[in-house]
Design a protein around this motif. Sequence first.
Motif, PDB file in Angstrom:
ATOM      1  N   SER A  61       0.757  -1.220  -0.043  1.00 39.82           N
ATOM      2  CA  SER A  61       0.099  -0.017   0.123  1.00 39.82           C
ATOM      3  C   SER A  61       1.065   1.382  -0.153  1.00 39.82           C
ATOM      4  O   SER A  61       2.057   1.146   0.037  1.00 39.82           O
ATOM      5  N   ASN A  62       0.301   2.453   0.062  1.00 43.99           N
ATOM      6  CA  ASN A  62       1.050   3.680   0.059  1.00 43.99           C
ATOM      7  C   ASN A  62       1.322   4.068   1.649  1.00 43.99           C
ATOM      8  O   ASN A  62       2.122   4.913   1.912  1.00 43.99           O
ATOM      9  N   CYS A  85      -4.554   3.874  -8.223  1.00 41.27           N
ATOM     10  CA  CYS A  85      -3.749   5.075  -7.988  1.00 41.27           C
ATOM     11  C   CYS A  85      -2.456   4.831  -8.725  1.00 41.27           C
ATOM     12  O   CYS A  85      -2.027   5.702  -9.432  1.00 41.27           O
ATOM     13  N   PRO A  87      -3.167   9.643  -3.067  1.00 38.42           N
ATOM     14  CA  PRO A  87      -3.681   8.497  -2.964  1.00 38.42           C
ATOM     15  C   PRO A  87      -4.811   8.471  -2.035  1.00 38.42           C
ATOM     16  O   PRO A  87      -5.717   7.588  -2.282  1.00 38.42           O
ATOM     17  N   TRP A 130      -5.010   0.909  -4.479  1.00 35.45           N
ATOM     18  CA  TRP A 130      -3.432   1.501  -4.608  1.00 35.45           C
ATOM     19  C   TRP A 130      -2.908   1.091  -5.719  1.00 35.45           C
ATOM     20  O   TRP A 130      -2.710   1.928  -6.737  1.00 35.45           O
ATOM     21  N   THR A 177      -5.654   1.573  -0.595  1.00 36.07           N
ATOM     22  CA  THR A 177      -5.022   2.812  -0.237  1.00 36.07           C
ATOM     23  C   THR A 177      -5.087   2.879   1.333  1.00 36.07           C
ATOM     24  O   THR A 177      -5.966   2.446   2.020  1.00 36.07           O
TER      25      THR A 177
END
Length: 365
Positions: free
Chosen positions: A68-69, A300, A328, A334, A340
């Motif tokens: 994930s971010n 994203c 994001p 994500w 995300t």
Amino acid sequence: MASRSAPPSMGLSTLFLLILSSSFCPSRSLHYDAIFSFGDSLSDTGNVRVAGLPYGMTFFRRPTGRCSNGRLVIDFIAEAVGLPLLPPSAAKGKNFRRGANFAYTAATALDFGFFNRRGLGSKLWVNSSLSSQVRSFEKMMPSLCSSTQACKAHLSRSLFIVGEFGGNDYNTAIFAGRSMAEVNSYVPKVMRAIKLGVERLIGHGAVDIVVPGMLPIGCFPLYLTLYGSSNKNDYTDIGCLRKYNDFAEHHNSFLQRVIYGLQRKYSWTRIRYADYYSPTLRFASNPTKYGFTGGALKACCGAGGSSKYNVNLDKVCAKPGSSVCKDPSTYVSWDGSHLTETAYSLIADGWLRGPYAKPSIMQWS
């Protein structure tokens, strides 16, 4: 109480995440000595280092092995109950008494032999199953407590999160082109593996156990790209692939029956189902309500806008040719198959306070 205004560049989702994070303070009535987590890429905090930046860009500012971010559901839960973020179990020189994460990206519920016998062994990314993760936990136990009695006491005051499991078992077959009839035949075997894993943990003293279900994979940008159809009837009214969401619902319904049976058999435990499916489907149904102005069915990080869902297997996130969206927090997805940080924070809140875990984690503290 005076309200705080957001900077001009801050999106609605980012502001909501800040408010939500500030509300994740430990309840006075809630106390766990530790959290032990098992699962796959939805909860891996670094056992498999899968990619570089922009993974980890939002919270950690560096890649940590999380898909994930930023933070995952397990991270928000740890913060909420006042425990440190869980170190990966493979980390060296760590003290795991307050918790450990045994999850491995691409892990399966079923063992390698199951897939190897079906000609799918080469399709597995890692050789990590639920049973192997539980074995790793068992090997760690002597470092956590000095005796069987001490272990049972410590583990009875710990939170166990077992899953999500099953997604990669099915993905392995689906991505290899196997029929959905074959994939459906895996479900009872996956359920048995989850049941046995939970029972092994109960045998060691686990009392408070969370067992998450599957996400609506028919809404994944990756699935929508790989298995898109010209038949409108193959899609739900929000644009997700119907048969894959139906399959995920079947898995989740079966899992809830298994959990009900376990709770009845082990009446002194607290075993709860945690729902990934419903909140993610709500995000897809009404993304702007949750601040997802970038979209719910588009990744994203991905193909640089060169495809409808921003997914291209030649330009996957963090690889040459890929690009990442500006914010994001305005996206649900994500990288096409993971969510995300903002989406995970909303799901975590639903597990902690309801309605996406019944009873919620906070309620059964």
